[in-house]
Design an enzyme around this catalytic site. Structure first.
Site, PDB file in Angstrom:
ATOM      1  N   ILE A   1       0.809  -1.225   0.000  1.00 17.95           N
ATOM      2  CA  ILE A   1       0.000   0.000   0.000  1.00 17.95           C
ATOM      3  C   ILE A   1       0.839   1.270   0.000  1.00 17.95           C
ATOM      4  O   ILE A   1       0.295   2.368  -0.036  1.00 17.95           O
ATOM      5  CB  ILE A   1      -0.952   0.025   1.213  1.00 17.95           C
ATOM      6  CG1 ILE A   1      -0.168  -0.101   2.528  1.00 17.95           C
ATOM      7  CG2 ILE A   1      -2.011  -1.059   1.092  1.00 17.95           C
ATOM      8  CD1 ILE A   1      -1.041   0.012   3.771  1.00 17.95           C
ATOM      9  N   GLY A   2       2.146   1.150   0.037  1.00 14.32           N
ATOM     10  CA  GLY A   2       2.962   2.356   0.025  1.00 14.32           C
ATOM     11  C   GLY A   2       4.431   2.038   0.128  1.00 14.32           C
ATOM     12  O   GLY A   2       4.836   0.893   0.348  1.00 14.32           O
ATOM     13  N   GLN A   3       5.231   3.091  -0.035  1.00 13.29           N
ATOM     14  CA  GLN A   3       6.684   2.949   0.057  1.00 13.29           C
ATOM     15  C   GLN A   3       7.242   4.205   0.685  1.00 13.29           C
ATOM     16  O   GLN A   3       6.985   5.309   0.211  1.00 13.29           O
ATOM     17  CB  GLN A   3       7.305   2.730  -1.318  1.00 13.29           C
ATOM     18  CG  GLN A   3       8.807   2.504  -1.261  1.00 13.29           C
ATOM     19  CD  GLN A   3       9.320   1.805  -2.501  1.00 13.29           C
ATOM     20  OE1 GLN A   3       8.559   1.283  -3.294  1.00 13.29           O
ATOM     21  NE2 GLN A   3      10.629   1.781  -2.670  1.00 13.29           N
ATOM     22  N   GLY A   4       7.982   4.037   1.792  1.00 18.75           N
ATOM     23  CA  GLY A   4       8.573   5.172   2.475  1.00 18.75           C
ATOM     24  C   GLY A   4      10.049   5.268   2.205  1.00 18.75           C
ATOM     25  O   GLY A   4      10.604   4.539   1.379  1.00 18.75           O
TER      26      GLY A   4
ATOM     27  N   PHE B   1      12.521   4.346   3.979  1.00 22.43           N
ATOM     28  CA  PHE B   1      13.371   3.256   4.434  1.00 22.43           C
ATOM     29  C   PHE B   1      12.778   1.879   4.154  1.00 22.43           C
ATOM     30  O   PHE B   1      13.269   0.889   4.649  1.00 22.43           O
ATOM     31  CB  PHE B   1      13.650   3.390   5.932  1.00 22.43           C
ATOM     32  CG  PHE B   1      14.394   4.639   6.263  1.00 22.43           C
ATOM     33  CD1 PHE B   1      15.699   4.806   5.857  1.00 22.43           C
ATOM     34  CD2 PHE B   1      13.776   5.663   6.955  1.00 22.43           C
ATOM     35  CE1 PHE B   1      16.386   5.962   6.147  1.00 22.43           C
ATOM     36  CE2 PHE B   1      14.459   6.819   7.248  1.00 22.43           C
ATOM     37  CZ  PHE B   1      15.767   6.976   6.847  1.00 22.43           C
TER      38      PHE B   1
ATOM     39  N   VAL C   1       5.480  -0.609   2.666  1.00 18.59           N
ATOM     40  CA  VAL C   1       4.385  -0.770   3.622  1.00 18.59           C
ATOM     41  C   VAL C   1       3.336  -1.701   3.011  1.00 18.59           C
ATOM     42  O   VAL C   1       2.930  -1.514   1.857  1.00 18.59           O
ATOM     43  CB  VAL C   1       3.753   0.586   3.983  1.00 18.59           C
ATOM     44  CG1 VAL C   1       2.660   0.401   5.025  1.00 18.59           C
ATOM     45  CG2 VAL C   1       4.813   1.555   4.504  1.00 18.59           C
TER      46      VAL C   1
ATOM     47  N   LYS D   1       5.334  -2.179   8.070  1.00 17.16           N
ATOM     48  CA  LYS D   1       6.433  -1.437   7.451  1.00 17.16           C
ATOM     49  C   LYS D   1       7.680  -2.321   7.480  1.00 17.16           C
ATOM     50  O   LYS D   1       8.237  -2.600   8.535  1.00 17.16           O
ATOM     51  CB  LYS D   1       6.678  -0.126   8.201  1.00 17.16           C
ATOM     52  CG  LYS D   1       7.781   0.739   7.636  1.00 17.16           C
ATOM     53  CD  LYS D   1       7.895   2.023   8.468  1.00 17.16           C
ATOM     54  CE  LYS D   1       9.016   2.914   7.979  1.00 17.16           C
ATOM     55  NZ  LYS D   1       9.146   4.134   8.816  1.00 17.16           N
TER      56      LYS D   1
ATOM     57  N   ASP E   1      10.406  15.660  10.981  1.00 16.69           N
ATOM     58  CA  ASP E   1      10.039  15.334   9.596  1.00 16.69           C
ATOM     59  C   ASP E   1       8.531  15.460   9.380  1.00 16.69           C
ATOM     60  O   ASP E   1       7.906  14.599   8.762  1.00 16.69           O
ATOM     61  CB  ASP E   1      10.518  13.927   9.240  1.00 16.69           C
ATOM     62  CG  ASP E   1      10.591  13.702   7.725  1.00 16.69           C
ATOM     63  OD1 ASP E   1      10.662  14.702   6.987  1.00 16.69           O
ATOM     64  OD2 ASP E   1      10.586  12.539   7.291  1.00 16.69           O
TER      65      ASP E   1
END
Length: 669
Positions: free
Chosen positions: A354-357, A359, A362, A376, A473
């Site tokens: 569902i996502g990419q951060g 580091f 996700v 994560k 952040d």
């Protein structure tokens, strides 16, 4: 005696030729390996995605194939291209460092094209920075467009002595401005400058713009990245999509003034001579070997030492200091078995992603009791991942607030590092706020509630929790939205704990997102609660306007969202900042008050920014009188009508204002 001399000559020639041939071969292989691209940083704008079989995906593949083809303009170091028609049009470019060879440029671009599909999968917009080149593509027009936000500051973390600090303060800005003068008169928009640092050491500076910028836009961009670069480090760089600046006390670029090394001497067949007749000839062989072998060993040791020192100097940018003093055992009750997490996510199947951060990735998962979770999974290749992992576990495990994302568990299993959070169904704030098709779902009532919720979450971190925590952040992508669109602050990998009486801290490792950083943090590594206040102010202006500060396109002379908002406020037109999607149905008094609060938060002087407790009071009580906001931070305007880097005189007048921590000579547009 003459006969002996004639016999020694071919022996000397043979061993000398062997020595130079060996040395040349070694140096050649060393130079080739040194040309492998060195990854620096990347950004993926995750507000717009594409699917594998979409028209945009096909257009992107065509674009990347064009940029990395054998016929691309590697000799000039720059090429752009556009493929397709709106809304599936994709625009891209590459820009190689001005001193690299055609082959190095080609290798870097080819490497970046393959790398981007791994670092920014299914993202419509990406920028990848390497030492040797930059690769960019977007679903918006990025050609000949000045973009001064969305970059990053990197500093060399090696220790600086007091003597070096004095030298740096005298050298950094003049050297970079001299390099800028060269760049503005170069077709590649590239310039370098070398000055004396000590009697035995030189100082190197480099600046570069993308060649498609006008001379005026390049000048403006360089003015920003030169004025903002830290001057109290042994080396530093600022990279953003349109330009870059860097300085070091070692040669990090190829000095064009240095002539190429002479070719190795040709190996000719030695003349045939009679076999030696005396022991003196044998002694001469021993003598030659005794001389040549130590020379070879010395040269190899010198090259090995040079490689080690150079790589250590480069690595100091990216290797964080040891994370000491954390006690991960405080969160032992939250530790999960890795097999449990594998089962919950169907072994991290792609359809659950569902996502990419910054580091890692996700995934959505479901525990055995039916609880939906967000998992994560930190990237194994991340040099910073373990530090941020421990930091996040230790901090978030102790935090409980309705406006903070809740940690449900974690896992340490070999190289696997996994964080398990509560699942938030509406993704992040930027998913709605910056998407033209979705931003209408965020009416003013919801936006106002989000502003208040984020403020209360930060207030808890700063004042109401058992620990005083600086997030460092804060940005739209780190604000998650639950089913009722309530905000939850996430991503505590960069956060730091303050002592009871501590008000600020210094760091040599600048982390966070360029555009949200306060001036004192971005330029001097000083962070405090007021640094978070500055980031909150930028976020408030984004929520009101629906515009992204990190990719704000020039409007009425403004180079970023904060300066645009300040200009409207100064001219008595704050309502023009409001997102057109909500302007007809908003509470105008509330909007103007929130613009006012946002500008108070981004003031240049940290002491004049309000605390979070005051901000919450301002948001909840209309009877509180708001002070007049002063000029925001990180504003740069030439006080001279012509290009600010055109002459040495102008350059010197420009430099004096950046040496002070207060940046007193910076003015709003």
């Amino acid at each position: 005696m003459r006969r002996n001399t004639d016999q020694e000559s071919p022996i000397m020639s043979y061993y000398s030729s062997f020595f130079f041939l060996f040395l040349f071969s070694f140096l050649t292989s060393f130079r080739v390996s040194a040309q492998d691209p060195t990854y620096v940083y990347h950004t993926c704008q995750n507000t717009a995605n594409y699917t594998s079989n979409s028209t945009y995906n096909n257009n992107l593949k065509t674009l990347l194939a064009s940029l990395s083809s054998r016929n691309a303009s590697y000799s000039t170091g720059f090429q752009n291209a556009t493929v397709g028609q709106a809304p599936d049009r994709v625009t891209g470019l590459f820009n190689c460092r001005g001193d690299v060879s055609t082959e190095v440029c080609r290798r870097c671009v080819s490497f970046a094209v393959n790398d981007t599909l791994t670092r920014c999968p299914n993202q419509k917009e990406a920028t990848l920075y390497y030492d040797e080149c930059v690769l960019r593509y977007s679903n918006q027009n990025i050609l000949s467009t000045l973009i001064t936000t969305g970059g990053v500051i990197l500093v060399n973390t090696r220790n600086v002595t007091s003597n070096q600090l004095d030298l740096l303060s005298d050298l950094v800005l003049p050297t970079l401005n001299q390099a800028a003068t060269v760049a503005l008169n170069s077709s590649k928009k590239f310039g370098t400058r070398k000055n004396n640092f000590t009697a035995l050491q030189s100082f190197y500076g480099l600046v570069q713009c993308t060649p498609d910028l006008t001379r005026q836009d390049c000048s403006r961009c360089l003015q920003l990245v030169i004025n903002q670069i830290p001057t109290d480090r042994i080396g530093a760089r600022i990279i953003n999509p349109s330009c870059t600046s860097r300085y070091e006390i070692y040669a990090f670029y190829t000095e064009s003034a240095v002539p190429p090394p002479p070719p190795p001497p040709s190996i000719s067949t030695p003349p045939v001579s009679a076999p030696p007749r005396s022991g003196k000839d044998g002694n001469s062989k021993v003598l030659v070997i005794a001389i040549v072998v130590p020379i070879i060993v010395a040269v190899l040791l010198f090259i090995a030492g040079y490689c080690f020192l150079t790589r250590r100097a480069r690595k100091s940018y990216y290797t964080p200091s040891a994370f000491a003093g954390d006690d991960i055992t405080t969160a032992d009750s939250l530790q999960l078995d890795y097999r449990t997490i594998q089962t919950a996510t169907d072994d991290f199947v792609e359809s659950n992603k569902i996502g990419q951060g910054g580091f890692g990735e996700v995934y959505k998962g479901t525990l055995s009791d039916g609880t939906e979770v967000a998992v994560k999974r930190l990237s194994k290749s991340s040099g910073q991942g373990e530090v941020e992992f421990k930091n996040e576990v230790v901090l978030v495990a102790k935090l409980q607030h309705r406006n903070l994302v809740r940690l449900l568990g974690f896992c340490l299993d070999g190289e696997e590092r996994v964080l398990v959070y509560e699942y938030v169904p509406n993704k992040s704030l930027d998913y709605f706020l910056f998407d033209p098709a979705k931003k209408g779902q965020l009416d003013w009532t919801r936006r106002y509630k989000i502003i208040g919720g984020v403020a209360r979450g930060i207030l808890y971190l700063h004042q109401d929790s058992r620990l005083t925590i600086i997030h460092r952040d804060l940005k739209a992508s780190n604000i998650l939205l639950d089913a009722d669109m309530n905000p939850k602050i996430a991503d505590f990998g960069m956060a730091r704990i303050f002592g009871l009486d501590q008000t600020e801290e210094n760091t040599s490792r600048i982390v966070g997102t360029y555009g949200y950083m306060s001036p004192e943090y971005a330029m001097h590594g000083q962070y405090s609660m007021k640094s978070d206040v500055y980031s909150f102010g930028v976020l408030v202006l984004e929520i009101i306007s629906g515009k992204k500060n990190s990719s704000f396109y020039q409007t009425d002379g403004a180079h970023d969202l904060v300066s645009y908002a300040w200009g409207l406020w100064s001219n008595g037109r704050p309502l023009e900042l409001v997102d057109p999607a909500i302007v007809e149905n908003c509470q105008r008094n509330e909007v103007v008050r929130c613009v006012h609060i946002g500008l108070l938060c981004v003031q240049e002087d940290p002491a004049e920014r309000p605390t979070l407790s005051t901000i919450v009071l301002m948001l909840t009580s209309n009877t509180v009188t708001l002070p007049v906001p002063r000029q925001p931070g990180l504003f740069f305007q030439s006080r001279i009508g012509k290009d600010p880097l055109d002459t040495d005189t102008t350059s010197k007048s420009l430099l004096g204002s950046v040496d002070d921590a207060s940046i007193t000579d910076i003015h709003p547009r």
